[in-house]
Design a protein around this motif. Structure first.
Motif, short mmCIF file in Angstrom:
data_model
loop_
_atom_site.label_atom_id
_atom_site.label_comp_id
_atom_site.label_asym_id
_atom_site.label_seq_id
_atom_site.Cartn_x
_atom_site.Cartn_y
_atom_site.Cartn_z
N LYS A 14 -3.29 25.24 101.37
CA LYS A 14 -3.83 24.13 100.56
C LYS A 14 -4.99 23.45 101.27
CE LYS A 14 0.43 22.74 98.18
NZ LYS A 14 1.43 21.64 98.08
N LEU A 15 -4.83 23.23 102.57
CA LEU A 15 -5.89 22.55 103.32
C LEU A 15 -7.13 23.45 103.45
CD1 LEU A 15 -6.35 19.82 104.48
CD2 LEU A 15 -5.23 20.55 106.60
N HIS A 17 -8.07 25.59 101.26
CA HIS A 17 -8.67 25.52 99.93
C HIS A 17 -9.46 24.23 99.76
CE1 HIS A 17 -8.18 25.76 95.32
NE2 HIS A 17 -8.98 26.74 95.68
N GLY A 18 -8.99 23.16 100.41
CA GLY A 18 -9.71 21.89 100.38
C GLY A 18 -10.99 21.91 101.20
N MET A 288 -0.69 16.56 99.88
CA MET A 288 -1.53 17.16 98.84
C MET A 288 -0.67 17.52 97.64
SD MET A 288 -4.02 19.51 101.25
CE MET A 288 -2.74 19.89 102.46
N GLU A 291 -4.32 19.87 93.00
CA GLU A 291 -5.52 20.57 93.51
C GLU A 291 -6.64 19.62 93.89
OE1 GLU A 291 -7.19 24.14 92.42
OE2 GLU A 291 -5.31 25.15 91.95
N ASP A 293 -6.33 16.78 95.26
CA ASP A 293 -6.01 16.18 96.56
C ASP A 293 -6.58 16.98 97.72
OD1 ASP A 293 -4.58 13.83 96.21
OD2 ASP A 293 -2.68 14.88 95.89
N ARG A 294 -6.78 18.28 97.52
CA ARG A 294 -7.13 19.15 98.66
C ARG A 294 -8.51 18.82 99.23
NH1 ARG A 294 -4.77 24.84 96.09
NH2 ARG A 294 -2.61 24.11 95.84
N PRO A 295 -9.59 18.86 98.41
CA PRO A 295 -10.90 18.48 98.97
C PRO A 295 -10.97 17.00 99.34
CG PRO A 295 -11.08 19.00 96.63
CD PRO A 295 -9.69 19.38 97.04
N ARG A 296 -10.25 16.16 98.62
CA ARG A 296 -10.21 14.73 98.96
C ARG A 296 -9.67 14.56 100.37
NH1 ARG A 296 -5.86 12.02 100.74
NH2 ARG A 296 -4.56 13.08 99.18
N ALA A 298 -9.32 16.96 102.75
CA ALA A 298 -10.16 17.66 103.72
C ALA A 298 -11.37 16.80 104.09
CB ALA A 298 -10.59 19.01 103.17
N GLN A 299 -11.97 16.15 103.09
CA GLN A 299 -13.14 15.29 103.35
C GLN A 299 -12.75 14.12 104.27
OE1 GLN A 299 -16.33 15.70 102.53
NE2 GLN A 299 -16.92 13.77 103.50
#
Ligand code: FO1
Ligand code: CA
Length: 304
Positions: A14-15, A17-18, A288, A291, A293-296, A298-299
């Motif tokens: 998941k991370l 993917h983020g 997470m 979905e 949540d993942r880029p949020r 990671a950022q």
């Protein structure tokens, strides 16, 4: 930024993917100590979970294997008297067949993984922690169990008394792993199990030292939130192996290899105790759920 992620299965996937849309320079170093041979096939569950997730074809309900699977082959194997407790889908089997054939032809797991992930359109570099065979064994009252016997066949119901990493002393970091740690701007330890996911990666001779010495910023994400594991037996293992079941217990395992531990709001009261270990603490929504949540997430780690 150059980002390297150490990952087990689902949490790491998941991370990864983020992070993928946030940087063109992402390397994921993946645990291979729960790899297993079944039906004569070389199965790498964590590599495949990360690979399928990055390819956008993972079965997100199960947490392993491919979406839209069928199980005709497994049913046929069962009719022939083969064990079927490890649920291998028809399309997933193609991955194991290809991997096994190439290993048998003499290829390295790291080269095979690069080829398979490229075929599936995966951009980030996926590296097994090692090309050598390492096997997690789990000591329980029922005896020493192979990891997938413990985890899948017996449903991780046995109390874990110890973990043995068979073959670890002969393992060398796979090509690219040490540079991925030394040359990164950011190294992230995914919210994966400290004993059977991150633990085996750090135990490959040379990896823990490279992480201890890198100039990269090093952030770990606690797999324990509010006294419970986000997924799987991490909380039970912390308890039975004599550690506090909290991000503080996790922090104590990683003091030499982290600058920052990321914890959930639910655990914010533990921040001062973690800081006393010499770590910075990032308190955020560290679970997470979906979905987005993942880029949020990671950022947030990227700018932390
Ligand atoms: N995990 C299960 O709990 N049950 C299964 O039947 C199962 C099948 C399976 C098939 C392919 C694969 O790559 C992974 C699979 N997993 C299954 C996942 C798995 O082995 C574990 O999740 C990890 O090794 C522990 O993180
Ligand atoms: Ca795993």
């Amino acid at each position: 930024p150059v980002v390297t992620l150490l990952a087990g299965g689902v949490g790491g996937a998941k991370l990864a993917h983020g992070f993928a849309p946030l940087t063109p320079d992402l390397t994921v170093v993946v645990n291979t100590a729960d790899d297993v041979e079944l039906h004569g096939l070389a199965i790498s569950p964590d590599l495949d979970t990360v690979m399928y997730t990055l390819a956008g074809i993972a079965n997100t309900q199960a947490g392993w294997g491919l979406a839209d699977e069928t199980y005709a082959t497994l049913e046929a194997l069962g009719r022939l008297g083969e064990d079927t407790w490890f649920t291998l889908g028809d399309r997933d089997l193609a991955t194991h067949i290809a991997r096994t054939a190439r290993l048998r032809a003499g290829a390295r797991l790291s080269d095979i993984t690069r080829a398979l992930s490229s075929s599936l359109g995966v951009g980030p570099a996926l590296l097994p922690m090692t090309d050598e065979r390492v096997a997690t064994l789990v000591d329980t009252a029922a005896g020493r169990l192979a990891f997938q016997d413990y985890f899948v066949a017996r449903g991780h119901r046995d109390e874990v008394l110890g973990i043995v990493l068979e073959g670890i002393e002969h393992a060398r970091p796979a090509p690219g792993v040490i540079p991925a740690l030394s040359d990164a701007d950011l190294v992230v330890l995914a919210p994966s199990n400290p004993f059977v996911s991150i633990g085996p990666i750090l135990a490959v001779p040379g990896i823990r030292t490279a992480l201890a010495q890198t100039r990269a910023r090093r952030i770990g994400v606690s797999p324990v939130v509010g006294g419970r594991a986000i997924k799987g037996p991490a909380a039970a293992m912390l308890a039975s192996l004599g550690h506090e079941v909290s991000p503080l217990g996790v922090a104590r395992l990683y003091t030499d290899v982290l600058d920052v531990l990321c914890i959930d709001h639910a655990d914010r009261a533990l921040a001062p105790a973690i800081e006393d270990l010499g770590l910075e603490v990032l308190v955020t929504d560290a679970v997470m759920h979906d979905e987005a949540d993942r880029p949020r997430f990671a950022q947030e780690l990227l700018v932390a």
